[in-house]
Design a protein around this motif. Sequence first.
Motif, short mmCIF file in Angstrom:
data_model
loop_
_atom_site.label_atom_id
_atom_site.label_comp_id
_atom_site.label_asym_id
_atom_site.label_seq_id
_atom_site.Cartn_x
_atom_site.Cartn_y
_atom_site.Cartn_z
N PRO A 399 0.83 -1.20 0.00
CA PRO A 399 0.00 0.00 0.00
C PRO A 399 0.87 1.26 0.00
O PRO A 399 1.97 1.26 0.57
N PRO A 401 0.32 5.58 0.44
CA PRO A 401 -0.74 6.55 0.77
C PRO A 401 -1.00 7.55 -0.35
O PRO A 401 -0.07 7.93 -1.06
N GLU A 520 2.62 5.48 9.05
CA GLU A 520 3.27 6.68 8.50
C GLU A 520 3.73 7.57 9.65
O GLU A 520 3.19 7.49 10.76
P1 XMP Z 1 -1.37 4.97 9.57
O1 XMP Z 1 -0.20 5.87 9.32
O2 XMP Z 1 -2.61 5.71 9.94
O3 XMP Z 1 -1.68 4.32 8.15
O4 XMP Z 1 -1.04 3.84 10.49
C1 XMP Z 1 -2.50 3.21 7.92
C2 XMP Z 1 -2.47 2.91 6.44
O5 XMP Z 1 -3.06 3.98 5.70
C3 XMP Z 1 -2.12 4.57 4.84
N1 XMP Z 1 -2.36 6.02 4.93
C4 XMP Z 1 -3.00 6.73 3.99
N2 XMP Z 1 -3.51 6.35 2.80
N3 XMP Z 1 -4.20 8.58 2.42
C5 XMP Z 1 -4.09 7.30 2.00
O6 XMP Z 1 -4.53 6.97 0.89
C6 XMP Z 1 -3.72 9.03 3.59
O7 XMP Z 1 -3.81 10.20 3.93
C7 XMP Z 1 -3.09 8.04 4.42
N4 XMP Z 1 -2.50 8.11 5.64
C8 XMP Z 1 -2.06 6.84 5.93
C9 XMP Z 1 -0.77 4.14 5.33
O8 XMP Z 1 0.21 4.13 4.30
C10 XMP Z 1 -1.06 2.78 5.88
O9 XMP Z 1 -1.11 1.80 4.85
#
Ligand code: XMP
Length: 522
Positions: A399, A401, A520
């Motif tokens: 994945p 972001p 992230e």
């Molecule tokens: P975190 O950092 O919240 O991320 O533990 C969980 C998953 O989500 C992705 N991620 C995002 N994907 N927009 C996206 O499309 C965003 O703003 C965003 N923020 C976090 C992150 O890479 C991880 O897979």
Amino acid sequence: MTKPRNELSSVGESILIIDFGSQYSQLIARRVREAKVYCEIVPHDVSREKIAYLAPSGVILSGGPASVYQKDAPMCPSWVYEMDIPMLGICYGLQVLAHQLGGSVVPSDRKEYGHALLHQIEGSHPLFKGLESSIDVWMSHGDQVEQIPEGFHPIAYTENSPVAVIGDNKGKIGLQFHPEVIHTPDGKTIIENFLYSICNLSGTWTPKSFIEDSIARIKSQVGESKVICGISGGVDSSVTAALINHAIGDQLTCIFVNNGLLRQGEPEEVVNTLKSNMGINLVYSDATDQFINKLSGITDPEQKRKIIGNEFIEVFEKESAQLGTVEFLAQGTLYPDVIESKSDVSKESVTIKTHHNVGGLPEDMKFSLVEPLRYLFKDEVRDVGLELGLPENMVHRQPFPGPGLAIRIMGEVTHDKLDILKSCDNIVMEEIYSHNLYRDLWQSFAVLTDTKTVGVMGDFRTYGNMVAIRAVTSEDAMTADWARIPYDILAKISSRIVNEVESVNRVVYDITSKPPGTIEWE
Ligand code: XMP
């Protein structure tokens, strides 16, 4: 914004899963699909008309937190019984069967949670074909069937559940245990036996048959109209585009917005795969400068996200406006999102989901949606992608972001910082790939911190950037653990970064799990 789905009259072999709110309903669906039988999960109060396009050969009643004797406890609709097809009630589903068909359910004196040994009463029930007469099962219940409904007979028991499995001679079966969880080691066989021996299904649902059905469905939905699809480079949008392209070819135009926040070589790879290899009509819009200019001076992560989201919409709208009248928008929505948005999830998690969607487009863009993956789980999407000829590295991509590298650069995003981060990230990925770790990791990447540290190179003192490496294992990104990457691989990554990327003189490894950290850094 959404028009109703254009359903064909039937989708072939199928099973209906009636959901009573079990945390395992999706798992039941996974198990059925793994047995190559298509299934859908529907709420317990679904109308027959809603699922008219399915001609199910059997019904599974899920577990659930309620007690059948409570006021307003969810029940199975009468039209399900009227179909007179095999039914498998699991845990609460068993109790619903017993209660609605004239038996009784009471609170147990001895509640059962966890492992139990199940003993068959008759030796040869088709549900247990190929299994020993006593098997390990996993239980989780506080109620039990006291009186078996007329026409049913006991099939198996455990020490604490005298009525652990019951059945009639028309294929209705109730299980007090959970065959869908891995703690019931023979659960897969039990579910297969229900599908193949009791519902007489043959297991014909494969990526290939899914693709054939979808092509027919997409054609009938869009007719001669034009479809646009936003491409992110990720699995879901790429498979969506490839599938629709198979169905309607040139009527589809994909729009790929390069926001300048992608990884090294990524825009070229996406264009190459979709346009050159797959012959997809692709509009490539390099809006790097527009995005970076708008991000100038911005340090707050949420503000970065907002700006990137807004810019995306602006570029996407501008590009799509040049395509004439477009009636349909294709999106790579997957089944877990569909199920979650129908159920009672918290507002917060819904917002997180929409935020994560590629290009959450504004309501006033008047499109009907084409969502060919909306009934697939992620690993099924990957199988479909491979069957469609998408390359392995795209189909199994970790994945990434939507806001891309902007949330991996602490503080302001600049062209220089992006160049540094891309080089570091590329080294991380090269080493992860070459040591065959890519598929074991949920995500692995570099983060450019806003800390500068003192170092020494040769005879000189340096004052350079500190880069962090983040690598996690996870099932679904809700929780994650930092990956135990072998020291010698970390050492190689560290020495390559410091030697190959000018201005970086220190590398650290992030050993925080989620929670309390996030994956992230911003
Ligand atoms: P975190 O950092 O919240 O991320 O533990 C969980 C998953 O989500 C992705 N991620 C995002 N994907 N927009 C996206 O499309 C965003 O703003 C965003 N923020 C976090 C992150 O890479 C991880 O897979």
